[in-house]
Design an enzyme around this catalytic site. Structure first.
Site, PDB file in Angstrom:
ATOM      1  N   GLU A   1      -6.256  19.852   8.466  1.00  0.00           N
ATOM      2  CA  GLU A   1      -5.671  19.452   9.742  1.00  0.00           C
ATOM      3  C   GLU A   1      -4.225  19.912   9.831  1.00  0.00           C
ATOM      4  OE1 GLU A   1      -5.681  15.211  10.302  1.00  0.00           O
ATOM      5  OE2 GLU A   1      -5.052  15.343  12.395  1.00  0.00           O
TER       6      GLU A   1
ATOM      7  N   SER B   1     -33.066  19.960   1.938  1.00  0.00           N
ATOM      8  CA  SER B   1     -32.127  20.850   1.233  1.00  0.00           C
ATOM      9  C   SER B   1     -32.079  22.275   1.802  1.00  0.00           C
ATOM     10  CB  SER B   1     -32.349  20.834  -0.281  1.00  0.00           C
ATOM     11  OG  SER B   1     -33.696  20.917  -0.582  1.00  0.00           O
TER      12      SER B   1
ATOM     13  N   ASP C   1     -22.265  21.776   6.439  1.00  0.00           N
ATOM     14  CA  ASP C   1     -23.572  22.438   6.389  1.00  0.00           C
ATOM     15  C   ASP C   1     -24.476  21.811   7.447  1.00  0.00           C
ATOM     16  OD1 ASP C   1     -25.291  20.336   5.206  1.00  0.00           O
ATOM     17  OD2 ASP C   1     -23.989  20.574   3.463  1.00  0.00           O
TER      18      ASP C   1
ATOM     19  N   ARG D   1     -23.505  10.763  16.568  1.00  0.00           N
ATOM     20  CA  ARG D   1     -22.445  10.802  17.587  1.00  0.00           C
ATOM     21  C   ARG D   1     -22.924  11.232  18.967  1.00  0.00           C
ATOM     22  NH1 ARG D   1     -18.548   7.449  15.632  1.00  0.00           N
ATOM     23  NH2 ARG D   1     -18.207   7.886  13.427  1.00  0.00           N
TER      24      ARG D   1
ATOM     25  N   ARG E   1     -18.051  12.188   5.759  1.00  0.00           N
ATOM     26  CA  ARG E   1     -17.360  12.574   4.538  1.00  0.00           C
ATOM     27  C   ARG E   1     -17.799  13.875   3.910  1.00  0.00           C
ATOM     28  NH1 ARG E   1     -19.005   6.908   2.426  1.00  0.00           N
ATOM     29  NH2 ARG E   1     -20.582   7.402   3.975  1.00  0.00           N
TER      30      ARG E   1
ATOM     31  N   ARG F   1       7.181  11.194  13.595  1.00  0.00           N
ATOM     32  CA  ARG F   1       5.812  11.206  14.164  1.00  0.00           C
ATOM     33  C   ARG F   1       5.172   9.824  14.204  1.00  0.00           C
ATOM     34  NH1 ARG F   1       1.913  13.442   9.295  1.00  0.00           N
ATOM     35  NH2 ARG F   1       2.807  12.103   7.699  1.00  0.00           N
TER      36      ARG F   1
ATOM     37  N   GLN G   1     -12.451   9.032  13.927  1.00  0.00           N
ATOM     38  CA  GLN G   1     -13.893   8.781  13.794  1.00  0.00           C
ATOM     39  C   GLN G   1     -14.565   9.961  13.090  1.00  0.00           C
ATOM     40  OE1 GLN G   1     -15.427   7.850  17.737  1.00  0.00           O
ATOM     41  NE2 GLN G   1     -14.384   5.888  17.751  1.00  0.00           N
TER      42      GLN G   1
ATOM     43  N   GLY H   1       1.719  17.019  10.687  1.00  0.00           N
ATOM     44  CA  GLY H   1       2.855  16.511  11.452  1.00  0.00           C
ATOM     45  C   GLY H   1       4.122  16.435  10.610  1.00  0.00           C
ATOM     46  N   ARG H   2       4.004  16.760   9.302  1.00  0.00           N
ATOM     47  CA  ARG H   2       5.197  16.823   8.446  1.00  0.00           C
ATOM     48  C   ARG H   2       5.827  18.201   8.535  1.00  0.00           C
ATOM     49  NH1 ARG H   2       4.108  15.391   2.490  1.00  0.00           N
ATOM     50  NH2 ARG H   2       6.353  15.092   2.464  1.00  0.00           N
TER      51      ARG H   2
HETATM   52  C1  LIG Z   1     -21.468   4.018  16.659  1.00  0.00           C
HETATM   53  C2  LIG Z   1     -20.693   4.014  15.369  1.00  0.00           C
HETATM   54  C3  LIG Z   1     -19.790   3.020  15.086  1.00  0.00           C
HETATM   55  C4  LIG Z   1     -19.060   3.009  13.884  1.00  0.00           C
HETATM   56  N1  LIG Z   1     -18.140   2.015  13.644  1.00  0.00           N
HETATM   57  C5  LIG Z   1     -17.387   2.043  12.516  1.00  0.00           C
HETATM   58  C6  LIG Z   1     -16.375   1.062  12.243  1.00  0.00           C
HETATM   59  O1  LIG Z   1     -16.182   0.159  13.023  1.00  0.00           O
HETATM   60  N2  LIG Z   1     -15.628   1.185  11.122  1.00  0.00           N
HETATM   61  C7  LIG Z   1     -15.836   2.200  10.209  1.00  0.00           C
HETATM   62  O2  LIG Z   1     -15.128   2.252   9.205  1.00  0.00           O
HETATM   63  N3  LIG Z   1     -16.775   3.140  10.430  1.00  0.00           N
HETATM   64  C8  LIG Z   1     -17.554   3.100  11.538  1.00  0.00           C
HETATM   65  N4  LIG Z   1     -18.499   4.066  11.763  1.00  0.00           N
HETATM   66  C9  LIG Z   1     -18.678   5.115  10.763  1.00  0.00           C
HETATM   67  C10 LIG Z   1     -19.977   4.891   9.956  1.00  0.00           C
HETATM   68  O3  LIG Z   1     -19.946   3.675   9.226  1.00  0.00           O
HETATM   69  C11 LIG Z   1     -20.167   6.058   8.981  1.00  0.00           C
HETATM   70  O4  LIG Z   1     -19.128   6.082   8.033  1.00  0.00           O
HETATM   71  C12 LIG Z   1     -20.178   7.390   9.708  1.00  0.00           C
HETATM   72  O5  LIG Z   1     -21.057   7.330  10.810  1.00  0.00           O
HETATM   73  C13 LIG Z   1     -20.620   8.493   8.764  1.00  0.00           C
HETATM   74  O6  LIG Z   1     -21.981   8.300   8.469  1.00  0.00           O
HETATM   75  P1  LIG Z   1     -22.562   8.678   7.047  1.00  0.00           P
HETATM   76  O7  LIG Z   1     -21.903   7.879   5.981  1.00  0.00           O
HETATM   77  O8  LIG Z   1     -24.060   8.567   7.126  1.00  0.00           O
HETATM   78  O9  LIG Z   1     -22.183  10.237   6.996  1.00  0.00           O
HETATM   79  P2  LIG Z   1     -21.395  11.105   5.942  1.00  0.00           P
HETATM   80  O10 LIG Z   1     -20.158  10.436   5.473  1.00  0.00           O
HETATM   81  O11 LIG Z   1     -21.249  12.453   6.595  1.00  0.00           O
HETATM   82  O12 LIG Z   1     -22.370  11.224   4.774  1.00  0.00           O
HETATM   83  C14 LIG Z   1     -23.611  11.925   4.948  1.00  0.00           C
HETATM   84  C15 LIG Z   1     -24.619  11.306   4.012  1.00  0.00           C
HETATM   85  O13 LIG Z   1     -24.163  11.501   2.663  1.00  0.00           O
HETATM   86  C16 LIG Z   1     -24.484  10.353   1.884  1.00  0.00           C
HETATM   87  N5  LIG Z   1     -23.241   9.726   1.407  1.00  0.00           N
HETATM   88  C17 LIG Z   1     -21.987   9.978   1.831  1.00  0.00           C
HETATM   89  N6  LIG Z   1     -21.114   9.239   1.131  1.00  0.00           N
HETATM   90  C18 LIG Z   1     -21.839   8.506   0.262  1.00  0.00           C
HETATM   91  C19 LIG Z   1     -21.523   7.537  -0.725  1.00  0.00           C
HETATM   92  N7  LIG Z   1     -20.270   7.177  -0.962  1.00  0.00           N
HETATM   93  N8  LIG Z   1     -22.527   7.020  -1.444  1.00  0.00           N
HETATM   94  C20 LIG Z   1     -23.808   7.366  -1.233  1.00  0.00           C
HETATM   95  N9  LIG Z   1     -24.184   8.271  -0.304  1.00  0.00           N
HETATM   96  C21 LIG Z   1     -23.209   8.816   0.433  1.00  0.00           C
HETATM   97  C22 LIG Z   1     -25.273   9.421   2.790  1.00  0.00           C
HETATM   98  O14 LIG Z   1     -26.634   9.695   2.687  1.00  0.00           O
HETATM   99  C23 LIG Z   1     -24.787   9.792   4.157  1.00  0.00           C
HETATM  100  O15 LIG Z   1     -25.670   9.455   5.198  1.00  0.00           O
HETATM  101  C24 LIG Z   1     -19.252   4.059  12.938  1.00  0.00           C
HETATM  102  C25 LIG Z   1     -20.181   5.072  13.223  1.00  0.00           C
HETATM  103  C26 LIG Z   1     -20.895   5.079  14.412  1.00  0.00           C
HETATM  104  C27 LIG Z   1     -21.870   6.195  14.695  1.00  0.00           C
END
Ligand SMILES: Cc1cc2nc3c(=O)[nH]c(=O)nc-3n(C[C@H](O)[C@H](O)[C@H](O)COP(=O)(O)OP(=O)(O)OC[C@H]3O[C@@H](n4cnc5c(N)ncnc54)[C@H](O)[C@@H]3O)c2cc1C
Length: 274
Positions: free
Chosen positions: A104, A73, A193, A204, A98, A177, A93, A107-108
């Site tokens: 962003e 934290s 953050d 990544r 999230r 678009r 990607q 494009g509208r």
């Molecule tokens: C090599 C690679 C290939 C991938 N291929 C695909 C693909 O084919 N299709 C696809 O859709 N995505 C794909 N992704 C995206 C991947 O599934 C994750 O959505 C993305 O990497 C974000 O990771 P994250 O959820 O840990 O991070 P963030 O969304 O930034 O979230 C950060 C952290 O917050 C917490 N968090 C966020 N949202 C929630 C939730 N709803 N509930 C509980 N905890 C949460 C988790 O601890 C998470 O680790 C790929 C990612 C990588 C690196």
């Protein structure tokens, strides 16, 4: 009483501010602003007993301790705002991460610029058969590489000319678009953050991530290193350079190590205690 350290800046980061770091052929990462530094992380971690920053060595040890024990934290106290320019397939990607706040270009409301990503000739590769994500090391013949780039350029030209024709005819931008390809560049403000930015960079920068997003992660990593150098050092040590083992892999390694050197096996404690 804690010494007041309200608005903290880092000299290395001040130099980077507002300077677009070129990425791919037309893209960039520009550090628009940052809030906090390593000092803010230690301040916030020590708030429970009223102390601020101490010596650099103690601060470094604390950051190392926090990161290696996943006490995350305090890292949320540092915030980065970037201006990014990237092809839409990379942005798609990026938005999977999230916890970012973003805005962003629309494009509208604005006309899309005639700017497309064209891979360097040596980045044209064959699909790996064993792994759907990666590209194979098999050499692509020179003529095929050229042909791929020609196909991309022709498609982009034709799509953009269709787009432009519709715009000139007064058709809505939001409809026109839809014929544009994923290689067209978009721009956004993107804020995160440090805790979540490190998580983004870890995912990544990895070799499994697509090259075109890896180069954005590299540019952002440069900014993180400038704003929070002690955190970056600890992150390289405990996250980027660390190796993850499954239970059976750890057990196998423990057995092998025990046979060679019980002393080394004990030092690395590959078996969970308790
Ligand atoms: C090599 C690679 C290939 C991938 N291929 C695909 C693909 O084919 N299709 C696809 O859709 N995505 C794909 N992704 C995206 C991947 O599934 C994750 O959505 C993305 O990497 C974000 O990771 P994250 O959820 O840990 O991070 P963030 O969304 O930034 O979230 C950060 C952290 O917050 C917490 N968090 C966020 N949202 C929630 C939730 N709803 N509930 C509980 N905890 C949460 C988790 O601890 C998470 O680790 C790929 C990612 C990588 C690196």
């Amino acid at each position: 009483m804690e010494a007041r350290m309200t608005h903290i800046t880092t000299p290395e980061a001040e130099v980077l501010l507002d300077q677009p770091i070129p990425v791919l052929d037309h893209g960039f990462v520009r550090l628009v602003d940052y809030m906090g530094s390593d000092a803010r992380i230690v301040q916030s971690a020590r708030v429970s007993y009223g102390a601020g920053t101490k010596t650099l060595r103690e601060d470094k040890m604390l950051i190392d301790y926090l990161l290696s024990n996943e006490h995350m934290s305090p890292f949320e106290m540092v915030v980065f705002t970037f201006h990014l320019k990237m092809p839409i397939f990379v942005a798609r990607q990026l938005v999977r991460h999230r916890t970012a706040r973003m805005n962003e270009i629309s494009g509208r409301y604005s006309e899309m610029k005639d700017e497309f990503y064209m891979p360097e000739i040596d980045r044209v590769s064959f699909q790996k058969r064993s792994n759907r994500q990666g590209s194979s090391r098999r050499e692509v013949p020179g003529e095929l590489r050229e042909r791929v780039r020609d196909i991309m350029a022709e498609t982009e030209k034709s799509s953009y000319s269709g787009y432009d024709e519709m715009i000139q005819a007064g058709i809505t931008r939001e409809l026109a678009r839809t014929v544009l390809p994923l290689s067209i560049y978009t721009e956004m403000y993107w804020q995160m953050d440090l805790r979540n930015l490190l998580h983004f960079i870890k995912l990544r920068l990895d070799g499994h991530a697509q090259y075109e997003i890896r180069v954005y992660a590299e540019a952002m990593a440069r900014c993180v290193k400038a704003v929070t150098p002690l955190t970056w050092e600890a992150f390289e040590e405990h996250v980027l350079g660390a190796v993850k083992l499954s239970r059976s892999q750890a057990a196998e390694l423990a057995r092998e190590l025990e046979a060679v050197s019980p002393e080394v096996a004990r030092r690395y404690r590959l078996k969970k205690e308790g």
